[in-house]
Design an enzyme around this catalytic site. Structure first.
Site, PDB file in Angstrom:
ATOM      1  CG  ASP B   9      -1.953   1.050   1.206  1.00  0.00           C
ATOM      2  OD1 ASP B   9      -1.708   2.098   0.574  1.00  0.00           O
ATOM      3  OD2 ASP B   9      -3.020   0.830   1.794  1.00  0.00           O
ATOM      4  CB  ILE B  13       0.042   3.694   8.717  1.00  0.00           C
ATOM      5  CG1 ILE B  13       1.027   2.587   9.068  1.00  0.00           C
ATOM      6  CG2 ILE B  13      -1.093   3.736   9.737  1.00  0.00           C
ATOM      7  CD1 ILE B  13       1.607   2.691  10.461  1.00  0.00           C
ATOM      8  CG  HIS B  14      -4.202   4.760   4.098  1.00  0.00           C
ATOM      9  ND1 HIS B  14      -5.356   4.793   3.366  1.00  0.00           N
ATOM     10  CD2 HIS B  14      -3.517   3.691   3.663  1.00  0.00           C
ATOM     11  CE1 HIS B  14      -5.353   3.779   2.511  1.00  0.00           C
ATOM     12  NE2 HIS B  14      -4.248   3.097   2.674  1.00  0.00           N
ATOM     13  N   GLY B  15      -6.252   5.229   6.738  1.00  0.00           N
ATOM     14  CA  GLY B  15      -7.535   4.804   7.281  1.00  0.00           C
ATOM     15  C   GLY B  15      -7.903   3.354   7.014  1.00  0.00           C
ATOM     16  CB  VAL B  17      -3.771   0.279   7.284  1.00  0.00           C
ATOM     17  CG1 VAL B  17      -2.949  -0.614   8.202  1.00  0.00           C
ATOM     18  CG2 VAL B  17      -3.295   0.159   5.848  1.00  0.00           C
TER      19      VAL B  17
END
Lengths: 181, 167, 260
Positions: B9, B13-15, B17
């Site tokens: 990805d 790290i984002h929403g 995840v």
């Protein structure tokens, strides 16, 4: 009656600008839309019940990242609208009528999402266009395309509410009557 | 408990995840393997801030990362490993981190990349690297969030694209 | 700070940031909305065609974050743009890296706080108020429900947006300490606890007034209600979609009525 439908659809379409465009101040969620439709058509109670049902139906759906949620705004508007408009002509208990109206309105949520996917693909094209034109240093094109999108969102939701309310009234009435016979 | 998710990805790290995968898998350890992030203190502290405090976050460069799928640190926790591109995965595989499955979550559009799903854009080199991984027996599944229908990347490439939405 | 950029510019940007998702697209996501938000700063700082072209090229790249967190990133970007215009070397080169480093983690924080907790929490409070007043002597008080939902959500939404933008601009990359200071995880814990509490209270207050009669005895009805609730909860747990459950109930009801 057609004036009521027009008014409700216009209000719903204005609220719809919030859904994706404004990034959510919650004024487009069923809990607000339902009572407002009820208020405009003269039966807040039905608006509230429909709102709560739709909220509960899709409570787990989160607009995270590129994921597109089902559009609850036309579902709420049309279900509440149809129930209130038909409650005097169809002799069914209120709750049964709400369920019939909801059944008729739920597919609109999926139609809305389908349209939204195409609008976003169109925006990919517009984005590529803006990148190509960036060398001209013209800021007004950005604002123009933002404006265009606000308009598209408005029109999409207006049609998704107006057409089903205007034409769906008679159809649903016939269906329910033939079922009740 | 073996590794729960190995994901590509490019937003790391984002929403999707944190809200999607961490919740669904009850993960308690996120490892980011990314060269650029590993040497950028600003990004490192942001990545650590992005998750609830009970979840441990470590950031390694590909060469620093020396764990194996059966390392004690990984077996003791429910782990999500994040990389940003297929090449890093291949480098890890060749270093001895033989993952069984890769979750392809997001690779953004850039010049000359072709669209395969709403959030996966690949060029020729990406596809060549994926094919190498698939030849080695790694399953590559395209899946943005847990509620998506997972699709095999191989199938997606053959068809020239696929849709992930269900319900 | 505020050497070139004016406070009114920040205000304009704050309002424009509301439209960040308007031209959302699959290829570059919020790029157009983000650039649109920054335009007041772009107009203030850059007057020539070349400068403006470079500005557009810088910001029309891929961008995506949670809408409420976007102003914080805009603030930091404006800070860097102003420093660049004032002649600081290297400010420009950092912008792209800062944007991409910030967008993912801030999206994670925003999605977590706003979608995962604040949205259901504000809905629970609203629905509870509706339920309590719907059949009372003052049914119009039920309208307070939606109003309270909108107010709760937007009080926090507005605070995060405003503070993010202003602090982002004033502090630049030091914004991290401010975001840490929002103490969002503590907020989440409070929201979780309050939601459960409010739901429990509502059910306890409402149940005696529901008056559903299937078996004729109140205790049996309570058990039926509990059973159905648990059944739905279980169905949701194993990821059956609510729409499927809804249509199944209707199908079952029709079958029950006409066939049995």
């Amino acid at each position: 009656m057609p004036f009521d439908i027009l008014l409700v659809s216009l209000v719903a379409a204005v609220l719809a600008i919030d859904v994706r465009t404004i990034g959510g101040t919650m004024i487009s969620r069923p809990l607000v839309v339902g009572p407002l439709v009820g208020l405009l058509l003269g039966n807040i109670g039905i608006g509230l019940i429909v709102a709560i049902l739709v909220e509960l139906l899709w409570i787990g759906m989160l607009p995270v990242g590129a994921y597109l949620p089902v559009e609850t705004l036309p579902v709420t508007t049309v279900a509440a609208g149809l129930t209130i408009l038909l409650k005097d002509t169809i002799s069914l208990p209120q709750y049964s009528l709400i369920i019939f109206a909801l059944m008729a309105a739920i597919p609109l949520g999926y139609v809305g999402r389908w349209l939204e996917i195409h609008i976003r693909n169109l925006n990919s094209v517009l984005s590529a266009y803006l990148v190509r034109q960036a060398g001209k240093g013209d800021f007004s094109r950005i604002s123009l395309i933002q404006g265009l999108n606000v308009l598209i969102t408005f029109l999409k939701s207006f049609l998704l509410c107006f057409l089903p309310l205007y034409f769906g009234r008679g159809i649903l009435e016939n269906i329910v009557h033939s079922l009740l016979k | 408990m073996p590794l729960t998710l190995f994901r590509i990805d490019d937003r790391l790290i984002h929403g999707q995840v944190v809200v999607g995968w961490v919740n669904a898998l009850k993960a308690d350890y996120i490892i980011v393997v990314n060269d650029a992030a590993a040497e950028n203190e600003f990004q490192k502290s942001l990545l650590k801030m992005a998750v609830p405090p009970q979840i441990k976050v470590d950031i390694f460069s590909v060469s620093e990362f020396n764990l194996k799928p059966d390392s004690k640190e990984l077996l003791a926790r429910r782990v999500i490993i994040l990389t940003s591109n297929p090449l890093d995965c291949l480098r890890l595989y060749e270093k001895g981190f033989k993952m069984e499955e890769i979750n392809l979550g997001g690779m953004r559009h850039s010049k000359n990349k072709k669209r395969y799903t709403n959030c996966i854009y690949l060029n020729e080199e990406d596809i060549a690297v994926f094919n190498k991984l698939i030849e080695k027996g790694v399953r590559v599944t395209v899946r943005m969030v847990p509620s998506d229908a997972g699709k095999e990347l191989g199938e997606c490439l053959l068809k020239g694209g696929c849709a992930l939405e269900k319900d | 700070m505020y050497k070139l950029i004016k406070r009114t510019d920040l205000l304009k940007i704050l309002f424009r940031s509301l439209l960040i998702e308007a031209s959302w697209n699959f290829e570059a996501m919020q790029n157009i909305g983000f650039t649109y938000g920054l335009l007041p700063a772009g107009k203030r700082l850059y007057k020539t065609r070349e400068e403006r072209a470079a500005f557009l090229k810088r910001h029309l790249k891929f961008f995506n974050t949670h809408p409420a967190m976007a102003p914080a990133i805009m603030g930091v970007v404006i800070n860097m743009e102003e420093r660049h215009k004032l002649g600081e070397a290297g400010a420009l080169e950092q912008i792209e890296g800062i944007k991409t480093s910030m967008m993912g983690p801030l999206a994670a924080i925003g999605d977590n706080v706003f979608w995962e907790y604040l949205r259901p929490f504000s809905a629970v409070v609203g629905v509870s108020i509706v339920m309590l007043f719907k059949d009372s002597n003052h049914p119009y008080l039920a309208l307070l429900g939606p109003l309270v939902t909108v107010i709760i959500y937007n009080a926090i939404n507005a605070f995060v947006r405003y503070r993010g933008l202003v602090q982002g601009y004033e502090r630049g990359v030091d914004i991290l300490s401010v975001i840490r200071g929002f103490n969002l995880t503590a907020l989440i814990d409070k929201l979780k606890f309050s939601s459960a509490l409010i739901l429990g209270l509502t059910v306890a207050l409402i149940f005696p007034t529901l008056n559903i009669r299937v078996f004729g005895a109140d205790i049996l009805n309570s058990l039926l209600f509990l059973g159905v609730t648990l059944l739905f909860f279980g169905m949701l747990k194993i990821k059956i979609f609510p729409t499927v459950i809804f249509y199944s109930i209707i199908a079952a009801a029709i079958l029950f009525k006409y066939i049995l």
